[in-house]
Scaffold this motif. Structure first.
Motif, PDB file in Angstrom:
ATOM      1  N   ALA A  85       0.763  -1.166   0.044  1.00 24.61           N
ATOM      2  CA  ALA A  85       0.084   0.054   0.044  1.00 24.61           C
ATOM      3  C   ALA A  85       0.627   0.995   0.277  1.00 24.61           C
ATOM      4  CB  ALA A  85      -0.853   0.027   1.019  1.00 24.61           C
ATOM      5  N   ALA A  86       1.963   1.255   0.811  1.00 19.93           N
ATOM      6  CA  ALA A  86       2.817   2.500   0.757  1.00 19.93           C
ATOM      7  C   ALA A  86       3.344   2.633  -0.729  1.00 19.93           C
ATOM      8  CB  ALA A  86       3.923   2.216   1.790  1.00 19.93           C
ATOM      9  N   ALA A  87       3.899   1.431  -1.100  1.00 20.74           N
ATOM     10  CA  ALA A  87       4.431   1.846  -2.525  1.00 20.74           C
ATOM     11  C   ALA A  87       3.455   2.339  -3.596  1.00 20.74           C
ATOM     12  CB  ALA A  87       4.897   0.121  -3.070  1.00 20.74           C
ATOM     13  N   ILE A  88       2.347   1.704  -3.487  1.00 19.37           N
ATOM     14  CA  ILE A  88       1.358   2.568  -4.290  1.00 19.37           C
ATOM     15  C   ILE A  88       0.903   3.827  -4.056  1.00 19.37           C
ATOM     16  CG2 ILE A  88      -1.182   2.353  -5.211  1.00 19.37           C
ATOM     17  CD1 ILE A  88       0.567  -0.049  -6.094  1.00 19.37           C
ATOM     18  N   SER A 336      -3.789  -6.379  -2.297  1.00 20.83           N
ATOM     19  CA  SER A 336      -3.522  -5.174  -1.550  1.00 20.83           C
ATOM     20  C   SER A 336      -3.575  -3.886  -2.469  1.00 20.83           C
ATOM     21  CB  SER A 336      -2.396  -5.125  -0.717  1.00 20.83           C
ATOM     22  OG  SER A 336      -2.186  -6.297   0.411  1.00 20.83           O
ATOM     23  N   ALA A 337      -2.870  -4.123  -3.433  1.00 19.67           N
ATOM     24  CA  ALA A 337      -2.534  -2.941  -4.495  1.00 19.67           C
ATOM     25  C   ALA A 337      -3.750  -2.603  -5.172  1.00 19.67           C
ATOM     26  CB  ALA A 337      -1.473  -3.323  -5.598  1.00 19.67           C
ATOM     27  N   LEU A 338      -4.733  -3.824  -6.030  1.00 20.87           N
ATOM     28  CA  LEU A 338      -5.824  -3.393  -6.555  1.00 20.87           C
ATOM     29  C   LEU A 338      -6.866  -2.716  -5.610  1.00 20.87           C
ATOM     30  CD1 LEU A 338      -6.100  -6.323  -8.814  1.00 20.87           C
ATOM     31  CD2 LEU A 338      -5.458  -4.178  -9.435  1.00 20.87           C
ATOM     32  N   GLU A 352      -1.632   5.895   5.490  1.00 20.72           N
ATOM     33  CA  GLU A 352      -0.394   5.285   5.634  1.00 20.72           C
ATOM     34  C   GLU A 352      -0.329   3.701   5.924  1.00 20.72           C
ATOM     35  OE1 GLU A 352       1.526   6.855   9.235  1.00 20.72           O
ATOM     36  OE2 GLU A 352      -0.322   6.011  10.424  1.00 20.72           O
ATOM     37  N   SER A 353       0.412   3.254   5.376  1.00 28.85           N
ATOM     38  CA  SER A 353       0.453   1.608   5.444  1.00 28.85           C
ATOM     39  C   SER A 353      -0.820   0.898   5.481  1.00 28.85           C
ATOM     40  CB  SER A 353       1.446   1.267   6.651  1.00 28.85           C
ATOM     41  OG  SER A 353       0.561   1.572   7.649  1.00 28.85           O
ATOM     42  N   SER A 354      -0.933   0.104   6.399  1.00 23.37           N
ATOM     43  CA  SER A 354      -2.222  -1.004   6.325  1.00 23.37           C
ATOM     44  C   SER A 354      -3.289  -0.069   6.505  1.00 23.37           C
ATOM     45  CB  SER A 354      -1.741  -1.838   7.625  1.00 23.37           C
ATOM     46  OG  SER A 354      -1.537  -1.292   8.675  1.00 23.37           O
ATOM     47  N   ALA A 355      -3.385   0.998   7.067  1.00 25.97           N
ATOM     48  CA  ALA A 355      -4.580   1.670   7.461  1.00 25.97           C
ATOM     49  C   ALA A 355      -5.350   2.094   5.949  1.00 25.97           C
ATOM     50  CB  ALA A 355      -4.317   3.037   8.232  1.00 25.97           C
ATOM     51  N   ALA A 356      -4.358   2.183   4.870  1.00 30.28           N
ATOM     52  CA  ALA A 356      -4.853   2.572   3.589  1.00 30.28           C
ATOM     53  C   ALA A 356      -5.812   1.665   3.106  1.00 30.28           C
ATOM     54  CB  ALA A 356      -4.060   3.040   2.847  1.00 30.28           C
TER      55      ALA A 356
END
Length: 468
Positions: A85-88, A336-338, A352-356
């Motif tokens: 998620a952070a990468a996206i 996760s990305a999609l 941020e991170s997992s919250a996204a």
């Protein structure tokens, strides 16, 4: 604290990019060709190895299935949710293309690590010792490089995983409780405001980790054998629901994934110029970095877990490792990305991170979706936490002998609450530094032994039936 975070982030950026990531990607491409595209040529066989029987008379501590599930459980951590998620969020849709790209080529690397881990393992009474340090010492003939790897990797396990996994678990659980009106507030330590709920989560995780880690590899193997398939299935169920409901956005999202992966458009307000200041540069850097972090191909951890399997077929364990990377890259990381791309959450401020990912699930499955992600993060992080404890144990035992094991297990668990309340950017940057340092000696070893890996890649088809 801010100056410390900036310093750590600067070192992380310098070490992990371009040196570690470019080297990882280059070696992955090399191994793909050296192995004759083993991840494509033997993919059907790899599917069958996931349920391989234990081989009678073979040494080892875990059945091949337990080793596979332990490898899967240890590698599928919060990096597959939070890191992706952070990468996206930072790198844009194009980062997903480079996550896929590293996953495809990385399968060949992990095949080699797992095969070498089994070939060069050491049987010591009822104990089985495995890891890159043994193929560096006994295969490559470099005790010095073996010592360096064991030292760096041991420190990385002790000072990375007890911070990164609990940190993301605590963030998403705290976020969900806060949304539900159950905010425990903050407390102050040395001038820093820390979230009370995150500390509570950290303490609970520490106790749960201790309950399994203290029993060693067989205890960890039994737990991950049960939790690993459940956690993947549960996350898959929720992720597919979110993707299906937002399927109308998929063509546009996939268009952005492929076009922005190669876009040379400058990033507005970028602090760096040249190629790294372009959309492609940002997507490439973050996609490869988080892809490598998610599947761990090149880190050497595969040699530890697959090396303790009750099997005498290195190619069998190599194919299990191929399937591990396939599941991690093309199922969990892709979900996760999609989800954050299809729902548009990646464009929101303050994510941020997992919250996204939790917010992405929430937008499609109100309330329940966020809790599904919170539960998934808990499972992902917990299984990675206990699995990596065994990795660190093997590394440090190589250096200091069996006497270090029990103190290490206790210290590992005691660090978990600290990781839960630490600053998220500092945690991930610190993890990048240690993991980046870990890959260098390992890659030297597997490249030097690539001829042996190639022999395993072209070995006859694996018989997955138990030997009598």
């Amino acid at each position: 604290m801010d100056s410390l975070a900036e310093s750590v982030d600067k070192i992380s950026a310098t070490m992990y990019w371009p040196w570690a990531i470019c080297l990882l990607f280059g070696v992955a491409i090399f191994f793909t060709f050296r192995s004759g595209f083993v991840q494509v040529r033997r993919i059907r066989e790899a599917f069958s190895t996931m349920v391989a029987s234990q081989q009678a008379g073979a040494g080892g501590a875990l059945s091949p299935f337990q080793a596979f599930m332990m490898g899967l459980g240890s590698t599928i951590g919060v990096g597959n949710i939070a890191g992706v998620a952070a990468a996206i969020i930072t790198g844009g849709p194009g980062a997903l293309f480079w996550i896929w790209c590293y996953g495809f080529f990385g399968m060949a690397v992990k095949f080699g690590e797992a095969a070498l881990g089994l070939k060069y393992r050491i049987a010591k009474g009822e104990q089985t010792l495995a890891g890159p340090m043994y193929y560096l010492r006994d295969g490559l003939g470099s005790p010095a490089l073996a010592w360096v790897y064991a030292f760096v990797a041991g420190i990385a396990c002790l000072l990375t995983t007890p911070f990164t996994q609990p940190n993301s678990i605590a963030i998403v659980i705290d976020s969900q409780f806060k949304k539900a009106g159950m905010d425990l507030g903050t407390f102050n330590v040395a001038g820093a405001d820390l979230r009370t709920m995150r500390l509570v989560v950290g303490v609970i995780l520490a106790v749960l980790a201790w309950a399994v880690c203290i029993g060693g590899v067989k205890s960890i193997g039994r737990v991950l054998e049960k939790l690993s398939p459940f956690k993947v299935g549960f996350y898959l169920l929720g992720g597919v629901a979110v993707i299906a409901i937002n399927i109308g956005n998929l063509p546009a999202v996939l268009h952005d994934v492929f076009t922005e992966a190669f876009s040379l458009r400058p990033i507005a307000g970028a602090t760096v110029g040249g190629f790294m200041g372009t959309v492609m540069g940002q997507a490439l850097r973050l996609g490869l970095a988080r892809g490598a972090y998610a599947n761990e191909a090149g880190y050497g951890t595969a040699a530890v877990v697959y090396g303790v399997a009750k099997s005498d077929r290195p190619e069998q364990q190599g194919l299990n490792a191929v399937m591990e990377v396939f599941i991690i890259t093309f199922i969990t990381s892709t979900i996760s990305a999609l989800t954050v791309l299809l729902t548009g959450v990646w464009k929101l401020d303050g994510m941020e991170s997992s919250a996204a990912v939790a917010e992405a699930f929430n937008t499609t499955i109100p309330t329940a979706g966020g809790w599904m992600v919170a539960f998934s993060v808990l499972l992902f992080g917990y299984t990675a936490l206990v699995g990596w404890s065994f990795y660190g144990e093997q590394f440090l035992e190589y250096l200091f002998g069996r006497r270090i094991v029990m103190p290490y297990r206790w210290l590992y668990c005691l660090l978990v609450p600290i990781g839960a309340v630490a600053k998220v950017d500092l945690v991930w940057a610190w993890g990048d530094i240690l993991n980046g340092a870990q890959v260098f000696p390992n890659l030297i070893g597997i490249v030097g032994l690539s001829g042996i890996v190639a022999k395993f890649a072209f070995a006859p088809k694996v018989d997955n039936a138990a030997k009598s």
